[in-house]
Scaffold this motif. Structure first.
Motif, PDB file in Angstrom:
ATOM      1  N   MET A   1     -20.396  79.425  19.981  1.00 37.91           N
ATOM      2  CA  MET A   1     -19.523  79.969  18.954  1.00 37.91           C
ATOM      3  C   MET A   1     -19.781  79.285  17.612  1.00 37.91           C
ATOM      4  SD  MET A   1     -15.440  80.227  18.934  1.00 37.91           S
ATOM      5  CE  MET A   1     -14.586  80.337  17.430  1.00 37.91           C
ATOM      6  N   LEU A   2     -19.935  77.977  17.657  1.00 41.59           N
ATOM      7  CA  LEU A   2     -20.196  77.245  16.421  1.00 41.59           C
ATOM      8  C   LEU A   2     -21.543  77.636  15.826  1.00 41.59           C
ATOM      9  CD1 LEU A   2     -18.488  75.307  14.878  1.00 41.59           C
ATOM     10  CD2 LEU A   2     -19.573  73.415  16.036  1.00 41.59           C
ATOM     11  N   ASP A   3     -22.510  77.910  16.691  1.00 38.00           N
ATOM     12  CA  ASP A   3     -23.825  78.348  16.222  1.00 38.00           C
ATOM     13  C   ASP A   3     -23.750  79.702  15.536  1.00 38.00           C
ATOM     14  OD1 ASP A   3     -25.098  76.074  17.120  1.00 38.00           O
ATOM     15  OD2 ASP A   3     -25.526  76.945  19.097  1.00 38.00           O
ATOM     16  N   SER A   4     -22.932  80.592  16.058  1.00 40.53           N
ATOM     17  CA  SER A   4     -22.816  81.919  15.449  1.00 40.53           C
ATOM     18  C   SER A   4     -22.145  81.837  14.082  1.00 40.53           C
ATOM     19  CB  SER A   4     -22.050  82.871  16.364  1.00 40.53           C
ATOM     20  OG  SER A   4     -20.729  82.425  16.546  1.00 40.53           O
ATOM     21  N   ILE A   5     -21.193  80.927  13.921  1.00 39.12           N
ATOM     22  CA  ILE A   5     -20.539  80.748  12.625  1.00 39.12           C
ATOM     23  C   ILE A   5     -21.532  80.157  11.627  1.00 39.12           C
ATOM     24  CG2 ILE A   5     -18.737  79.487  11.384  1.00 39.12           C
ATOM     25  CD1 ILE A   5     -17.040  79.712  13.933  1.00 39.12           C
ATOM     26  N   ALA A   6     -22.315  79.185  12.068  1.00 41.25           N
ATOM     27  CA  ALA A   6     -23.323  78.578  11.196  1.00 41.25           C
ATOM     28  C   ALA A   6     -24.376  79.603  10.797  1.00 41.25           C
ATOM     29  CB  ALA A   6     -23.968  77.388  11.892  1.00 41.25           C
ATOM     30  N   ASP A   7     -24.789  80.449  11.742  1.00 43.53           N
ATOM     31  CA  ASP A   7     -25.760  81.495  11.431  1.00 43.53           C
ATOM     32  C   ASP A   7     -25.201  82.487  10.416  1.00 43.53           C
ATOM     33  OD1 ASP A   7     -27.623  80.404  13.121  1.00 43.53           O
ATOM     34  OD2 ASP A   7     -27.115  81.724  14.816  1.00 43.53           O
ATOM     35  N   THR A  10     -25.233  80.920   6.939  1.00 43.33           N
ATOM     36  CA  THR A  10     -26.545  80.735   6.317  1.00 43.33           C
ATOM     37  C   THR A  10     -27.262  82.045   6.026  1.00 43.33           C
ATOM     38  OG1 THR A  10     -27.571  80.456   8.494  1.00 43.33           O
ATOM     39  CG2 THR A  10     -26.889  78.462   7.329  1.00 43.33           C
ATOM     40  N   GLU A  11     -26.914  83.095   6.721  1.00 46.79           N
ATOM     41  CA  GLU A  11     -27.627  84.361   6.560  1.00 46.79           C
ATOM     42  C   GLU A  11     -26.921  85.351   5.630  1.00 46.79           C
ATOM     43  OE1 GLU A  11     -28.310  85.880  10.456  1.00 46.79           O
ATOM     44  OE2 GLU A  11     -29.633  84.230  11.002  1.00 46.79           O
ATOM     45  N   ASN A  12     -25.626  85.263   5.529  1.00 45.16           N
ATOM     46  CA  ASN A  12     -24.859  86.231   4.756  1.00 45.16           C
ATOM     47  C   ASN A  12     -24.575  85.663   3.363  1.00 45.16           C
ATOM     48  OD1 ASN A  12     -23.072  88.108   3.756  1.00 45.16           O
ATOM     49  ND2 ASN A  12     -21.957  88.327   5.688  1.00 45.16           N
ATOM     50  N   ALA A  13     -25.065  86.346   2.325  1.00 46.33           N
ATOM     51  CA  ALA A  13     -24.906  85.869   0.950  1.00 46.33           C
ATOM     52  C   ALA A  13     -23.436  85.854   0.516  1.00 46.33           C
ATOM     53  CB  ALA A  13     -25.717  86.728  -0.001  1.00 46.33           C
ATOM     54  N   ALA A  14     -22.664  86.835   0.946  1.00 48.33           N
ATOM     55  CA  ALA A  14     -21.249  86.891   0.569  1.00 48.33           C
ATOM     56  C   ALA A  14     -20.491  85.695   1.140  1.00 48.33           C
ATOM     57  CB  ALA A  14     -20.623  88.188   1.049  1.00 48.33           C
ATOM     58  N   VAL A  15     -20.809  85.313   2.344  1.00 47.82           N
ATOM     59  CA  VAL A  15     -20.159  84.155   2.969  1.00 47.82           C
ATOM     60  C   VAL A  15     -20.565  82.879   2.238  1.00 47.82           C
ATOM     61  CG1 VAL A  15     -19.952  82.797   5.079  1.00 47.82           C
ATOM     62  CG2 VAL A  15     -19.949  85.290   5.201  1.00 47.82           C
ATOM     63  N   GLN A  16     -21.829  82.785   1.853  1.00 51.50           N
ATOM     64  CA  GLN A  16     -22.291  81.614   1.103  1.00 51.50           C
ATOM     65  C   GLN A  16     -21.562  81.490  -0.226  1.00 51.50           C
ATOM     66  OE1 GLN A  16     -26.516  82.183   0.770  1.00 51.50           O
ATOM     67  NE2 GLN A  16     -26.935  81.171   2.730  1.00 51.50           N
ATOM     68  N   ILE A  20     -19.050  78.475  -1.422  1.00 51.14           N
ATOM     69  CA  ILE A  20     -19.270  77.734  -2.663  1.00 51.14           C
ATOM     70  C   ILE A  20     -18.023  77.762  -3.534  1.00 51.14           C
ATOM     71  CG2 ILE A  20     -20.557  77.746  -4.852  1.00 51.14           C
ATOM     72  CD1 ILE A  20     -23.003  78.700  -3.203  1.00 51.14           C
ATOM     73  N   VAL A  21     -17.401  78.931  -3.659  1.00 48.99           N
ATOM     74  CA  VAL A  21     -16.185  79.047  -4.485  1.00 48.99           C
ATOM     75  C   VAL A  21     -15.044  78.221  -3.887  1.00 48.99           C
ATOM     76  CG1 VAL A  21     -14.411  80.652  -5.304  1.00 48.99           C
ATOM     77  CG2 VAL A  21     -16.827  81.267  -5.487  1.00 48.99           C
ATOM     78  N   LEU A  22     -14.876  78.273  -2.581  1.00 48.03           N
ATOM     79  CA  LEU A  22     -13.816  77.480  -1.942  1.00 48.03           C
ATOM     80  C   LEU A  22     -14.057  75.987  -2.110  1.00 48.03           C
ATOM     81  CD1 LEU A  22     -13.197  79.491   1.350  1.00 48.03           C
ATOM     82  CD2 LEU A  22     -11.719  79.355  -0.673  1.00 48.03           C
ATOM     83  N   ALA A  23     -15.292  75.553  -1.940  1.00 45.59           N
ATOM     84  CA  ALA A  23     -15.617  74.140  -2.130  1.00 45.59           C
ATOM     85  C   ALA A  23     -15.390  73.724  -3.583  1.00 45.59           C
ATOM     86  CB  ALA A  23     -17.060  73.869  -1.713  1.00 45.59           C
ATOM     87  N   THR A  24     -15.721  74.607  -4.514  1.00 42.82           N
ATOM     88  CA  THR A  24     -15.515  74.327  -5.933  1.00 42.82           C
ATOM     89  C   THR A  24     -14.034  74.203  -6.253  1.00 42.82           C
ATOM     90  OG1 THR A  24     -17.540  75.515  -6.465  1.00 42.82           O
ATOM     91  CG2 THR A  24     -15.993  75.153  -8.264  1.00 42.82           C
ATOM     92  N   LEU A  25     -13.231  75.102  -5.721  1.00 44.34           N
ATOM     93  CA  LEU A  25     -11.781  75.023  -5.948  1.00 44.34           C
ATOM     94  C   LEU A  25     -11.193  73.734  -5.385  1.00 44.34           C
ATOM     95  CD1 LEU A  25     -10.716  78.696  -5.203  1.00 44.34           C
ATOM     96  CD2 LEU A  25     -10.576  77.515  -7.404  1.00 44.34           C
ATOM     97  N   MET A  79     -24.404  77.944 -10.939  1.00 41.64           N
ATOM     98  CA  MET A  79     -25.844  77.800 -10.701  1.00 41.64           C
ATOM     99  C   MET A  79     -26.175  77.877  -9.214  1.00 41.64           C
ATOM    100  SD  MET A  79     -27.231  75.061 -13.473  1.00 41.64           S
ATOM    101  CE  MET A  79     -25.826  73.993 -13.681  1.00 41.64           C
ATOM    102  N   LEU A  80     -25.321  77.338  -8.372  1.00 46.49           N
ATOM    103  CA  LEU A  80     -25.548  77.429  -6.935  1.00 46.49           C
ATOM    104  C   LEU A  80     -25.438  78.875  -6.444  1.00 46.49           C
ATOM    105  CD1 LEU A  80     -23.588  74.323  -5.587  1.00 46.49           C
ATOM    106  CD2 LEU A  80     -26.056  74.699  -5.488  1.00 46.49           C
TER     107      LEU A  80
END
Length: 82
Positions: A1-7, A10-16, A20-25, A79-80
């Motif tokens: 399950m953790l592998d599927s979340i990580a995949d 890393t693969e979906n641009a919207a999730v990335q 990034i926005v959540l980490a920035t906030l 930039m990220l």
């Protein structure tokens, strides 16, 4: 399950972008809170004519550092994303 979340992350641009926005906030909120505390401690260690002058100095420095840190944090975030 953790592998599927990580995949997915890393693969979906919207999730990335969302991550990034959540980490920035989160980073922005943390930095915003601690800048006030740090500046107040620094200003209190100096001698000023009155409490009013000390408070004005605190507010000026807090505003400058908060604005600068917000600009840097969000610029890096953009930039990220790009």
């Amino acid at each position: 399950m953790l592998d599927s979340i990580a995949d997915l992350a890393t693969e979906n641009a919207a999730v990335q972008i969302l991550l990034i926005v959540l980490a920035t906030l989160l980073l922005h909120t943390i930095v915003h809170r601690y800048i006030g505390r740090i500046i107040r401690e620094i200003v209190k260690s100096h001698k000023y004519e009155s409490r009013k002058v000390e408070r004005q100095r605190e507010q000026t420095l807090i505003g400058i550092f908060r604005t600068t840190s917000a600009l840097v944090i969000w610029a890096i975030s953009v930039m990220l994303i790009l």
